[in-house]
Design a protein around this motif. Structure first.
Motif, PDB file in Angstrom:
ATOM      1  N   ASN A 278      57.347  24.926  55.960  1.00 41.61           N
ATOM      2  CA  ASN A 278      56.405  24.409  56.951  1.00 41.61           C
ATOM      3  C   ASN A 278      55.224  25.356  57.088  1.00 41.61           C
ATOM      4  N   LEU A 279      55.515  26.659  57.200  1.00 42.33           N
ATOM      5  CA  LEU A 279      54.451  27.648  57.362  1.00 42.33           C
ATOM      6  C   LEU A 279      53.561  27.718  56.128  1.00 42.33           C
ATOM      7  N   ILE A 280      54.177  27.756  54.960  1.00 35.54           N
ATOM      8  CA  ILE A 280      53.417  27.926  53.720  1.00 35.54           C
ATOM      9  C   ILE A 280      52.599  26.683  53.396  1.00 35.54           C
ATOM     10  N   ARG A 281      53.167  25.499  53.627  1.00 40.44           N
ATOM     11  CA  ARG A 281      52.465  24.246  53.321  1.00 40.44           C
ATOM     12  C   ARG A 281      51.409  23.902  54.372  1.00 40.44           C
ATOM     13  N   VAL A 303      62.521  33.019  60.884  1.00 37.64           N
ATOM     14  CA  VAL A 303      62.111  32.098  59.821  1.00 37.64           C
ATOM     15  C   VAL A 303      63.288  31.871  58.883  1.00 37.64           C
ATOM     16  N   SER A 304      63.418  30.639  58.405  1.00 38.73           N
ATOM     17  CA  SER A 304      64.437  30.260  57.421  1.00 38.73           C
ATOM     18  C   SER A 304      63.754  29.657  56.213  1.00 38.73           C
ATOM     19  N   SER A 305      64.320  29.914  55.033  1.00 39.20           N
ATOM     20  CA  SER A 305      63.730  29.330  53.815  1.00 39.20           C
ATOM     21  C   SER A 305      64.018  27.847  53.702  1.00 39.20           C
ATOM     22  N   ASP A 306      65.031  27.341  54.426  1.00 43.51           N
ATOM     23  CA  ASP A 306      65.377  25.926  54.460  1.00 43.51           C
ATOM     24  C   ASP A 306      65.732  25.407  53.067  1.00 43.51           C
ATOM     25  N   SER A 314      57.672  35.249  51.286  1.00 45.69           N
ATOM     26  CA  SER A 314      56.242  34.923  51.403  1.00 45.69           C
ATOM     27  C   SER A 314      55.854  34.605  52.836  1.00 45.69           C
ATOM     28  N   SER A 315      56.712  33.881  53.540  1.00 52.65           N
ATOM     29  CA  SER A 315      56.387  33.513  54.920  1.00 52.65           C
ATOM     30  C   SER A 315      56.323  34.738  55.825  1.00 52.65           C
ATOM     31  N   ALA A 316      57.224  35.701  55.609  1.00 54.58           N
ATOM     32  CA  ALA A 316      57.208  36.907  56.431  1.00 54.58           C
ATOM     33  C   ALA A 316      55.942  37.720  56.192  1.00 54.58           C
ATOM     34  N   LEU A 317      55.525  37.804  54.933  1.00 50.95           N
ATOM     35  CA  LEU A 317      54.277  38.500  54.625  1.00 50.95           C
ATOM     36  C   LEU A 317      53.084  37.776  55.240  1.00 50.95           C
ATOM     37  N   MET A 318      53.102  36.454  55.186  1.00 45.94           N
ATOM     38  CA  MET A 318      52.023  35.672  55.808  1.00 45.94           C
ATOM     39  C   MET A 318      51.965  35.926  57.308  1.00 45.94           C
ATOM     40  N   LEU A 319      53.127  35.966  57.958  1.00 50.39           N
ATOM     41  CA  LEU A 319      53.133  36.219  59.399  1.00 50.39           C
ATOM     42  C   LEU A 319      52.649  37.628  59.706  1.00 50.39           C
ATOM     43  N   GLY A 320      53.036  38.594  58.870  1.00 50.39           N
ATOM     44  CA  GLY A 320      52.538  39.951  59.068  1.00 50.39           C
ATOM     45  C   GLY A 320      51.029  40.008  59.013  1.00 50.39           C
ATOM     46  N   ASP A 321      50.452  39.266  58.054  1.00 49.02           N
ATOM     47  CA  ASP A 321      48.993  39.204  57.945  1.00 49.02           C
ATOM     48  C   ASP A 321      48.379  38.461  59.134  1.00 49.02           C
ATOM     49  N   ASP A 356      71.278  47.575  52.684  1.00 47.36           N
ATOM     50  CA  ASP A 356      70.816  46.285  52.180  1.00 47.36           C
ATOM     51  C   ASP A 356      69.293  46.330  52.269  1.00 47.36           C
ATOM     52  N   MET A 357      68.620  46.373  51.139  1.00 46.80           N
ATOM     53  CA  MET A 357      67.166  46.540  51.176  1.00 46.80           C
ATOM     54  C   MET A 357      66.534  46.006  49.904  1.00 46.80           C
ATOM     55  N   ILE A 358      65.240  45.814  49.969  1.00 46.70           N
ATOM     56  CA  ILE A 358      64.502  45.326  48.808  1.00 46.70           C
ATOM     57  C   ILE A 358      63.206  46.110  48.652  1.00 46.70           C
ATOM     58  N   ARG A 359      62.761  46.190  47.412  1.00 43.29           N
ATOM     59  CA  ARG A 359      61.459  46.762  47.075  1.00 43.29           C
ATOM     60  C   ARG A 359      60.560  45.604  46.663  1.00 43.29           C
ATOM     61  N   VAL A 360      59.357  45.544  47.256  1.00 45.15           N
ATOM     62  CA  VAL A 360      58.471  44.392  47.076  1.00 45.15           C
ATOM     63  C   VAL A 360      57.064  44.860  46.745  1.00 45.15           C
ATOM     64  N   GLY A 361      56.485  44.272  45.721  1.00 45.31           N
ATOM     65  CA  GLY A 361      55.076  44.480  45.408  1.00 45.31           C
ATOM     66  C   GLY A 361      54.254  43.305  45.913  1.00 45.31           C
ATOM     67  N   ARG A 362      53.151  43.578  46.570  1.00 38.58           N
ATOM     68  CA  ARG A 362      52.279  42.494  47.042  1.00 38.58           C
ATOM     69  C   ARG A 362      51.516  41.905  45.871  1.00 38.58           C
ATOM     70  N   VAL A 363      51.480  40.579  45.813  1.00 38.26           N
ATOM     71  CA  VAL A 363      50.707  39.833  44.823  1.00 38.26           C
ATOM     72  C   VAL A 363      49.928  38.778  45.597  1.00 38.26           C
ATOM     73  N   GLY A 364      48.707  39.125  46.001  1.00 41.70           N
ATOM     74  CA  GLY A 364      47.951  38.234  46.869  1.00 41.70           C
ATOM     75  C   GLY A 364      48.689  38.092  48.191  1.00 41.70           C
ATOM     76  N   GLN A 365      48.879  36.839  48.632  1.00 43.25           N
ATOM     77  CA  GLN A 365      49.609  36.597  49.872  1.00 43.25           C
ATOM     78  C   GLN A 365      51.123  36.622  49.659  1.00 43.25           C
ATOM     79  N   ALA A 366      51.560  36.602  48.416  1.00 41.02           N
ATOM     80  CA  ALA A 366      52.984  36.559  48.109  1.00 41.02           C
ATOM     81  C   ALA A 366      53.505  37.961  47.832  1.00 41.02           C
TER      82      ALA A 366
END
Length: 380
Positions: A278-281, A303-306, A314-321, A356-366
């Motif tokens: 919903n957020l991304i679309r 947020v849930s990926s549904d 992606s949605s969490a990064l969008m909300l951060g922005d 429990d963790m992840i390493r993430v590289g930003r690619v535009g908004q994703a």
């Protein structure tokens, strides 16, 4: 276990973002420190984000693997393992697999049968065998507008890792499908009903809800208590519906369909969860309230990926922005879902927490997941 040191990382900590390093020891976070130094033997993250692993509370993704095309049934073990691997690849380290309980067996055209108990057994068996990469709990989606809910829920118990029971009511003309035309598009497109068959379906579902709805709702609430599970509402639309959810002891509301319902949730102390698609679309595919509107009104907590696993990050990064606060955005898919389900050992980068963790590289908004760890073991 050997130590793992992630250095020169942008650490997403509770309430702040810092450049530093993080050490994993024996499956837990043992050290967090600031600075850009890269000690010998450390993994140089080159400024990438390091954040808690994502926590998914409601996903239909397993169903897609089990039935990759209409009426094509895939072997369940293969489907579960593929589902698990896909989630790990997009940064999800804890999942509540959503399984429907409550079936309709009396209408040959629109029947849907029981599957949850058998599939739960297969998920739990694979977990016990160490075949799964990430942490799995169960989420029972209790379909109030059904015929077999009482019998199906009786087959589960406190030892089944049921973390969530959600109250589902898909009665035509209510909640998600207040707009019957949207329901027509969905049901007729999926099942190929004629207009008369569709009208018969509506009449049958309404009659079913009138006959069994109250019993099923009470049963689901009582069974959630017996399992020791958190209770969630689904598709609340009006303030009175939210008030009922509050009386039941609902912890969080899945996908409220209106601004009115989301505001009522805030009044009643119920956390609001919306779908990442919903957020991304930019809006709901069912014509309901947009997740972005709730975010801008400070009415979005989780947020849930549904139905799109990769959408969660992606949605969490969008909300951060959107909020100008990356720690807050990431918390909607880490700390907030952990808190909503009582998982005190994860969801935050903190000394002593599960690694429990992840390493993430930003690619535009994703974001691109470049590493994932569950209890200190690299899984992606």
């Amino acid at each position: 276990m050997t130590d793992t040191l992630l250095a020169n990382a942008t650490l997403i900590l509770p309430g702040e973002v810092l450049r530093g390093h993080l050490r994993i020891k024996d499956g837990r976070i043992a050290e967090i420190a600031t600075g850009q130094a890269v000690p010998a033997g450390a993994m140089d993250c080159d400024g990438d984000l390091v954040m808690p692993g994502l926590i998914e509370l409601h996903t239909d993704n397993l169903e897609r693997h089990i039935e990759p095309r209409p009426r094509v049934n895939w072997p369940h073990q293969q489907a579960i393992i593929a589902h698990d691997a896909e989630l790990a690849s997009v940064g999800i380290t804890t999942v509540f697999d959503a399984l429907r309980v409550g079936s309709v067996v009396s209408n040959t055209k629109t029947n849907y049968g029981e599957y949850a108990r058998a599939l739960a057994n297969e998920i739990l068996d694979l977990r016990d065998k160490g075949a799964l990469r990430i942490s799995h709990f169960l989420h029972l989606r209790a379909e109030v507008c059904s015929e077999t809910l009482v019998a199906e829920m009786a087959k589960f118990g406190p030892d089944d890792r049921i973390g969530i029971v959600s109250l589902m009511d898909h009665t035509p003309g209510e909640r998600q499908f207040r707009d019957v035309n949207k329901l027509r598009d969905y049901v007729c497109g999926k099942q190929g009903l004629s207009e008369q068959e569709f009208q018969d379906h509506i009449a049958g579902q309404k009659a079913l809800q009138a006959r069994l709805g109250a019993l099923h709702e009470a049963t689901a609430v009582a069974e959630a208590r017996r399992y020791g599970a958190v209770l969630a509402s689904h598709d609340d639309t009006t303030e009175p519906q939210v008030a009922v959810s509050s009386r039941h002891g609902v912890h969080f509301a899945e996908f409220p369909t209106t601004l009115e319902a989301a505001r009522a949730c805030r009044t009643h102390g119920i956390k609001v969860m919306m779908g990442a698609p919903n957020l991304i679309r930019g809006g709901s595919h069912s014509g309901n309230v947009a997740a972005k509107d709730l975010a801008e009104a400070d009415l979005l907590d989780i947020v849930s990926s549904d139905y799109v696993p990769s959408s969660l990050l992606s949605s969490a990064l969008m909300l951060g922005d959107l909020w100008g606060d990356m720690a807050r955005g990431i918390a909607t898919v880490t700390a907030a879902p952990a808190d909503a389900t009582g998982l005190a050992d994860r969801g935050r980068l903190a000394i002593g927490a599960r690694a429990d963790m992840i390493r993430v590289g930003r690619v535009g908004q994703a974001g691109a997941v470049r590493g994932a760890w569950v209890q200190g073991r690299r899984v992606g």
